[in-house]
Design a protein around this motif. Structure first.
Motif, mmCIF file in Angstrom:
data_model
loop_
_atom_site.group_PDB
_atom_site.id
_atom_site.type_symbol
_atom_site.label_atom_id
_atom_site.label_comp_id
_atom_site.label_asym_id
_atom_site.label_seq_id
_atom_site.Cartn_x
_atom_site.Cartn_y
_atom_site.Cartn_z
ATOM 1 N N PRO A 52 0.805 -1.230 0.000
ATOM 2 C CA PRO A 52 0.000 0.000 0.000
ATOM 3 C C PRO A 52 0.838 1.280 0.000
ATOM 4 C CG PRO A 52 -0.977 -1.607 1.477
ATOM 5 C CD PRO A 52 0.355 -2.175 1.047
ATOM 6 N N VAL A 53 2.021 1.244 0.578
ATOM 7 C CA VAL A 53 2.896 2.424 0.550
ATOM 8 C C VAL A 53 3.284 2.751 -0.890
ATOM 9 C CG1 VAL A 53 5.149 3.341 1.226
ATOM 10 C CG2 VAL A 53 3.763 2.067 2.888
ATOM 11 N N PHE A 54 3.633 1.724 -1.668
ATOM 12 C CA PHE A 54 3.999 1.945 -3.068
ATOM 13 C C PHE A 54 2.787 2.396 -3.891
ATOM 14 C CE2 PHE A 54 7.323 -0.949 -1.580
ATOM 15 C CZ PHE A 54 8.471 -0.380 -2.132
ATOM 16 N N VAL A 55 1.633 1.798 -3.627
ATOM 17 C CA VAL A 55 0.417 2.183 -4.352
ATOM 18 C C VAL A 55 0.101 3.651 -4.113
ATOM 19 C CG1 VAL A 55 -2.073 1.828 -4.499
ATOM 20 C CG2 VAL A 55 -0.546 -0.153 -4.382
ATOM 21 N N GLU A 56 0.161 4.093 -2.864
ATOM 22 C CA GLU A 56 -0.113 5.496 -2.567
ATOM 23 C C GLU A 56 0.988 6.390 -3.104
ATOM 24 O OE1 GLU A 56 -1.625 8.317 1.112
ATOM 25 O OE2 GLU A 56 -0.326 6.610 1.571
ATOM 26 N N GLN A 57 2.226 5.911 -3.089
ATOM 27 C CA GLN A 57 3.335 6.713 -3.620
ATOM 28 C C GLN A 57 3.136 7.019 -5.099
ATOM 29 O OE1 GLN A 57 6.386 7.626 -1.555
ATOM 30 N NE2 GLN A 57 6.038 9.161 -3.133
ATOM 31 N N ALA A 58 2.574 6.058 -5.847
ATOM 32 C CA ALA A 58 2.329 6.264 -7.273
ATOM 33 C C ALA A 58 1.413 7.455 -7.526
ATOM 34 C CB ALA A 58 1.734 5.007 -7.897
ATOM 35 N N ALA A 59 0.547 7.752 -6.562
ATOM 36 C CA ALA A 59 -0.389 8.859 -6.728
ATOM 37 C C ALA A 59 0.285 10.216 -6.646
ATOM 38 C CB ALA A 59 -1.497 8.763 -5.676
ATOM 39 N N THR A 60 1.569 10.273 -6.262
ATOM 40 C CA THR A 60 2.268 11.560 -6.191
ATOM 41 C C THR A 60 2.809 11.995 -7.546
ATOM 42 O OG1 THR A 60 4.437 10.578 -5.645
ATOM 43 C CG2 THR A 60 2.948 11.079 -3.806
ATOM 44 N N ILE A 61 2.790 11.106 -8.533
ATOM 45 C CA ILE A 61 3.310 11.455 -9.864
ATOM 46 C C ILE A 61 2.325 12.384 -10.556
ATOM 47 C CG2 ILE A 61 4.071 10.564 -12.081
ATOM 48 C CD1 ILE A 61 4.581 7.883 -10.692
ATOM 49 N N GLN A 62 2.818 13.506 -11.033
ATOM 50 C CA GLN A 62 1.969 14.493 -11.688
ATOM 51 C C GLN A 62 2.160 14.463 -13.205
ATOM 52 O OE1 GLN A 62 2.293 18.393 -9.924
ATOM 53 N NE2 GLN A 62 1.777 17.647 -7.877
#
Length: 430
Positions: free
Chosen positions: A370-380
């Protein structure tokens, strides 16, 4: 990465990319092909190779008379070989390419145009950002197979021994740069002399991962026109000063610079560092090799969160004598069930809107994913456009030289940014 141990205007690989919608099939139009042989060249981790082999077997079973010859090569040989084979007219029918390098081939008409083989309905099954990542001037050249992003892995015992027990677990409570620096300094004072606070994964082709720090500072490599240099800025200065401090303060191994020959995860599993920035795809290797307890934390934030645009596309060469079969194979590889199975086996992330990453039964350490999944959401979107630029490959070569000079040889921040600006102008012709 091995997936470049490293997505174009892809980055709604964020919430939109990770949302669940209906599960339409990407089936490739049936099994019309009755015979033929495809050559498929890729690099792969152990878990990726097993997953590729299983999918190749399934494709052959569904298509009587079809053979797919899988050729797995080391990543550091992959594109040297592909370039030579393309020049000699002996390239494989299909190969794997990271999003950062795809533009080099699509901009030179070396890849099969997938437009005749995909419908608008099929395209809509991918996140818009990821479909743009495999497109050049609006034309798709391949399929977006998977993504992976970096996060921060930590040896929980070494951090606890240093008194660092309040660990962030979500983007909402991610460490700021100052808090991360404080943790690094605390670890430096606690660890033995031959153990370092952390290591960053910019080695061996991963130099563009440095851009995560630039994006976190809300900076840019290129202006919106895609050719004008933007790196010589207040944000560029902040990002370079901060990353130079990693070496000046002795927070990272001296041999872990951008021209280092050892991957970040190796430093981590050998316990020569307490923390390591790594991609999700190496989680299986780390779990197999690490003889200690570890967990994953989000990347630090400055003006905003950011991470690298990892993952890979699958492409066919324009010179293939089996274009229909090659296109059918590419589409098969990114069907929903097949993509889910591949991502589950390799701890990577899907590129389709009808696959919810949180629903994937990851084979290894599902607790940290889940940390990696949420981290992906920071890509703009602005990040993606720059990271999939057709000019990124030559810029990355100069970036490696300039960052090495700054990190290891004492080159000033001002000179480094000026030299990078010149290199960008030369690469883009701006």
């Amino acid at each position: 990465m091995k997936t470049i141990r490293m997505l174009g205007s892809a980055a709604t690989v964020a919430a939109a990319a990770l949302a669940l919608s209906g599960c339409a099939g990407f089936t490739g139009g049936g099994n019309d092909t009755t015979e033929g042989t495809l050559t498929f060249t890729t690099w792969a981790s152990e878990s990726e190779q097993v997953a590729f082999e299983q999918l190749v077997d399934e494709f052959e079973a569904q298509n009587d008379g079809v053979t797919v010859e899988l050729n797995v090569v080391p990543y550091d040989q992959m594109f040297t070989n592909i370039d030579a084979q393309l020049s000699a007219g002996s390239a494989p029918d299909v190969f794997r390419v990271d999003y950062g390098n795809l533009g080099v081939y699509s901009s030179q008409d070396q890849l099969l145009d997938m437009s005749p083989y995909v419908s608008d309905e099929e395209i809509a099954q991918f996140t818009p950002a990821m479909w743009e990542a495999i497109s050049y001037n609006g034309t798709p050249y391949g399929v977006p197979h998977q993504t992976d992003v970096s996060a921060l892995l930590v040896n929980t015992q070494l951090l606890a021994d240093a008194g660092i027990t309040d660990l962030p677990t979500t983007q909402a409570d991610a460490w700021t740069w100052d808090e991360f620096a404080e943790a690094a300094a605390t670890l430096k004072a606690s660890l033995p002399a031959d153990t370092y606070p952390f290591v960053y994964n910019w080695q061996l082709g991963g130099t563009p991962r440095w851009l995560s720090w630039l994006f976190q500072a809300d900076g840019r490599l290129l202006e919106e026109d895609g050719v004008t240099p933007a790196i010589d800025s207040a944000a560029g200065t902040e990002a370079l000063d901060f990353t130079r401090s990693f070496f000046e303060n002795g927070w990272v191994p001296p041999t872990s610079s951008v021209k280092g020959a050892t991957y970040a995860d190796a430093f981590f599993t050998e316990e020569s560092v307490a923390m390591a920035f790594v991609g999700s795809f190496v989680v299986p290797d780390i779990e197999n090799l690490a003889g200690f307890e570890w967990t994953a934390l989000p990347m630090p934030v400055d003006e905003r969160g950011a991470t690298d645009l990892g993952g890979n596309a699958l492409v066919a060469t324009s010179g293939t004598d089996q274009p229909e079969l090659a296109a059918e194979f590419l589409k098969f590889m990114v069907e929903a069930d097949n993509m889910s199975a591949f991502c589950a086996a390799t701890n990577e992330l899907p590129t389709r809107v009808d696959i919810d990453p949180s629903s994937i039964d990851f084979a290894v350490r599902p607790d940290v994913m889940p940390v990696f999944v949420e981290q992906a959401a920071t890509i703009q979107p602005s990040d993606v456009g720059q990271l999939t630029s057709p000019y990124l490959a030559p810029i990355a070569v100069s970036m490696q030289d300039q960052l090495e000079a700054a990190f290891v040889n004492g080159q000033s921040t001002a000179d480094t940014l000026a030299n990078l600006t010149s290199a960008i102008r030369q690469a883009t012709g701006s």
